[in-house]
Design an enzyme around this catalytic site. Structure first.
Site, short mmCIF file in Angstrom:
data_model
loop_
_atom_site.label_atom_id
_atom_site.label_comp_id
_atom_site.label_asym_id
_atom_site.label_seq_id
_atom_site.Cartn_x
_atom_site.Cartn_y
_atom_site.Cartn_z
N GLU A 35 -9.89 5.78 0.50
CA GLU A 35 -9.51 4.36 0.37
C GLU A 35 -9.84 3.96 -1.07
O GLU A 35 -11.00 3.80 -1.43
CB GLU A 35 -10.27 3.51 1.37
CG GLU A 35 -9.97 3.82 2.83
CD GLU A 35 -8.67 3.18 3.33
OE1 GLU A 35 -8.00 2.48 2.53
OE2 GLU A 35 -8.34 3.38 4.52
N GLU B 263 0.83 -1.21 0.00
CA GLU B 263 0.00 0.00 0.00
C GLU B 263 0.86 1.26 0.00
O GLU B 263 0.53 2.24 -0.69
CB GLU B 263 -0.91 0.00 1.24
CG GLU B 263 -1.79 1.22 1.36
CD GLU B 263 -2.56 1.27 2.66
OE1 GLU B 263 -3.30 2.27 2.88
OE2 GLU B 263 -2.42 0.34 3.48
#
Length: 310
Positions: A272, A135
């Site tokens: 997100e 990520e």
């Protein structure tokens, strides 16, 4: 029969009558405009950009009187179209979630920091796809792409980090960077690590909290507008749907347990971008072409918010 002698005499008489008249006319013309060049009052200087419509931009200046930029070949300042740099004068902070080096400094990122309502870890390692794409690498790449697009629109863009620090920054420092920049908007970029089958993106909004150093009461309303504009633009640019595993399917989630939001004094949201643990979402997150689309969506969402609130 042609009589040349008689005709020649006639011509001489005509010329003798015309010469004094022409000479007198020439004297009058010279007295009015001696050199033969246009006089000062009739100067052929190029018309200024405002002429013809009642406006006057001035020589080499913008209409607001500030010095102009580069001039064209005719000496007139050419202003760019208003839509060319719509975010001039605006400051945006992008917060790439986590840090590629966090996994090597677990002891440091696990220390607790005060977020107003509680104490939480300085930072975490973040998640990764099943194939190991982290990520932190995703968010840093996406932030750089969005920065380029925002700067092209005239915005002043700061990142909370460039991946050039060993770990972090901690969540309280990330919030502080946005506050110190007096940012007009802050977006923290992330990707989720939910179970496989959970798909889609969502935007996290700050809850209204007032405890300790946390006081979000002044930013909850503008942050909600920022979140809505970001959601709409991101969905349009990427073709992605809002998350199917939280909220009411509208892509907005409100939380009061995130230090980056609790400690912010300026409009801020978390994005997100998808679920890294789902194969279909991961195939998009790992695509450079898709990340360009995502950066465009982020840029357009921020632009929509900022231009509506000028």
């Amino acid at each position: 029969m042609f009589n040349g002698s008689r005709l020649g005499g006639t011509l001489i008489v005509v010329l003798a009558a015309l010469v004094p008249t022409c000479f007198a006319g020439w004297l009058v013309w010279q007295s009015l405009n001696g050199s033969g060049e246009p006089s000062e009052k009739t100067s052929a200087a190029p018309a200024r950009s405002g002429e013809g419509n009642g406006e006057d931009a001035g020589d080499g200046e913008k209409r607001d009187g500030k010095p102009g930029g580069k001039s064209g070949g005719n000496g007139r300042h050419k202003e760019p179209p208003e839509s060319e740099e719509p975010l001039t004068g605006m400051t945006v902070v992008l917060d790439p979630g986590h840090n590629p080096g966090n996994s090597e400094h677990v002891d440091k990122i696990s220390r607790r920091v005060d977020i107003g309502t509680a104490k939480k870890e300085c930072d975490t390692t973040g998640t990764a796809t099943n194939s190991g794409y982290p990520e932190a690498k995703f968010t840093l790449d996406l932030a750089r792409r969005a920065r380029t697009a925002l700067e092209a629109r005239g915005a002043r863009v700061k990142l909370t980090h460039e991946g050039d620090v060993p770990y972090g920054p901690c969540v309280d420092e990330r919030a502080r960077k946005g506050n110190e920049a007096k940012a007009d908007a802050v977006v923290s970029l992330h990707a989720d690590g939910a179970p496989s089958g959970s798909r889609g993106f969502h935007v996290i909004l700050p809850a209204s909290v007032r405890e300790g150093e946390a006081d979000t009461r002044r930013i909850t309303a503008p942050s909600r507008r920022l979140g809505g504009d970001l959601r709409d633009a991101f969905r349009e640019a990427t073709g992605e749907r809002p998350a199917n595993y939280l909220g009411d399917g509208e892509g907005l989630d409100t939380r009061g347990d995130l230090g980056g939001l609790n400690l912010s004094k300026v409009p801020k949201v978390f994005l997100e971008c998808g679920n890294m643990r789902d194969a279909r979402d991961a195939s998009r997150l790992t695509s450079a072409k898709w990340r360009t689309k995502a950066a465009d969506g982020i840029t357009r969402g921020i632009e929509a918010f900022l231009t509506a609130n000028r």
